[in-house]
Scaffold this active site. Structure first.
Site, short mmCIF file in Angstrom:
data_model
loop_
_atom_site.label_atom_id
_atom_site.label_comp_id
_atom_site.label_asym_id
_atom_site.label_seq_id
_atom_site.Cartn_x
_atom_site.Cartn_y
_atom_site.Cartn_z
N TYR A 158 1.59 -16.76 39.44
CA TYR A 158 2.47 -17.12 38.31
C TYR A 158 3.68 -17.92 38.78
O TYR A 158 4.04 -18.94 38.19
CB TYR A 158 2.90 -15.83 37.61
N LYS A 162 4.56 -21.78 37.74
CA LYS A 162 5.79 -22.13 37.05
C LYS A 162 6.68 -23.07 37.88
O LYS A 162 7.37 -23.93 37.32
CB LYS A 162 6.57 -20.86 36.67
#
Length: 305
Positions: A158, A162
């Protein structure tokens, strides 16, 4: 105070069946935009559309998991078929597969990268093609995260996705500038299903659901609030009022809005003829390594009991 009017504009919001994505879709529709709601669950997507249309907005659903070029093309085509154009893309869709590095499988990594990073890339590419053909500019609003700015324990996939999204925003802002297409990353912090899993936040989120306001130390000190608190940034960035804003990473949550810095050199040292390992070891503690940078999302500061 400028009026934010998106009448006549069409938007696609990925992952907008619930949570932050739904708040973004509602905010765009409230300010006049027609919205393509996207989700992998048809019932959730249709319920989101109903909530928007019952509030006086315009919306349709397109049920497809983002990630592939085919899914991106479907979303852009739906906006053009229903509303005749595409002006705004919000890449919100995402999933979590949290595990520490030594326990994370290839599937855990690939699933998150496909949805977040590749999904942002394929949707932005399809949207950019359409917006450039229209020749009237547009707005790409990419959803980042504090984890992508600073890293987060257990979120290799993640955080990497991002961080990549923030880098793509900076890159695309340069590539699409001549087409008058702005590209920004937003970094929202809100009470969602994900943040509710953090024990320190859970009782405040539960109290909020029971009608109690979040305390100021969260809304201001931590920049933590509801999904609706984060949503105002989206119609603003989609509007003419933000036409000069591009390539930025902008945080929002609770009562707080903030501009994130871009990575940059903060300290340098020089050695005539170049560095040797020994020279680096000698110089590091008192030169470039004197103030190492912190990592991770800072722990929330709660008042003493």
């Amino acid at each position: 105070m400028p009026t934010i009017d998106l009448t006549g504009k069409a938007a696609v919001v990925t992952g907008s069946g619930r949570g932050l994505g739904l708040a973004y879709a509602h905010a765009l529709a409230t300010h006049g935009a027609s919205v393509v709601v996207n989700d992998v669950d048809e019932a959730v997507a249709e319920a989101a559309v109903k909530s928007i249309t019952e509030a006086g907005g315009k919306a349709v659903a397109e049920v497809v998991p983002v990630g592939t070029a085919e899914a991106a093309d479907r979303l852009v085509a739906r906006a053009v078929e229903e509303f005749g154009r595409l002006d705004v893309l919000v890449t919100n869709a995402g999933i979590l597969r949290d595990k520490v590095l030594w326990k994370m499988t290839d599937d855990d990594f690939d699933a998150v990268i496909t949805t977040h990073l590749k999904g942002t890339f394929t949707c932005a590419r399809a949207a950019a093609v359409r917006m450039r053909e229209q020749g009237e500019g547009g707005s790409l609003i990419l959803v980042g995260s504090p984890a992508g700015q600073r890293g987060n324990f257990g979120q290799t996939n993640y955080a990497a996705a991002k961080a990549g999204i923030a880098a793509m925003a900076r890159t695309w802002s340069m590539e699409l500038g001549r087409a008058n297409i702005t590209v920004n990353a937003i970094v929202p912090v809100a009470a969602t299903a994900m943040t509710e899993t953090i024990p320190a936040f859970a009782p405040y989120i539960e109290a909020m659901r029971n009608g109690e306001p979040l305390p100021d130390f969260l809304r201001k000190g931590e920049g933590f609030g509801t999904p609706e608190d984060c949503a105002a940034l989206v119609p603003f960035l989609a509007s003419e009022a933000a036409r000069g804003i591009t390539g930025q990473a902008i945080g929002i949550g609770g009562d707080k809005v903030a501009l994130w810095s871009h990575p940059q050199e903060i300290r340098a040292a020089y050695a005539d003829g170049g560095w040797t390992p020994g020279a680096l070891a000698d110089a590091w503690p008192t030169s470039v390594g004197a103030e190492p940078q912190s990592v991770g999302i800072p722990a929330p500061k709660f008042p003493e009991a």
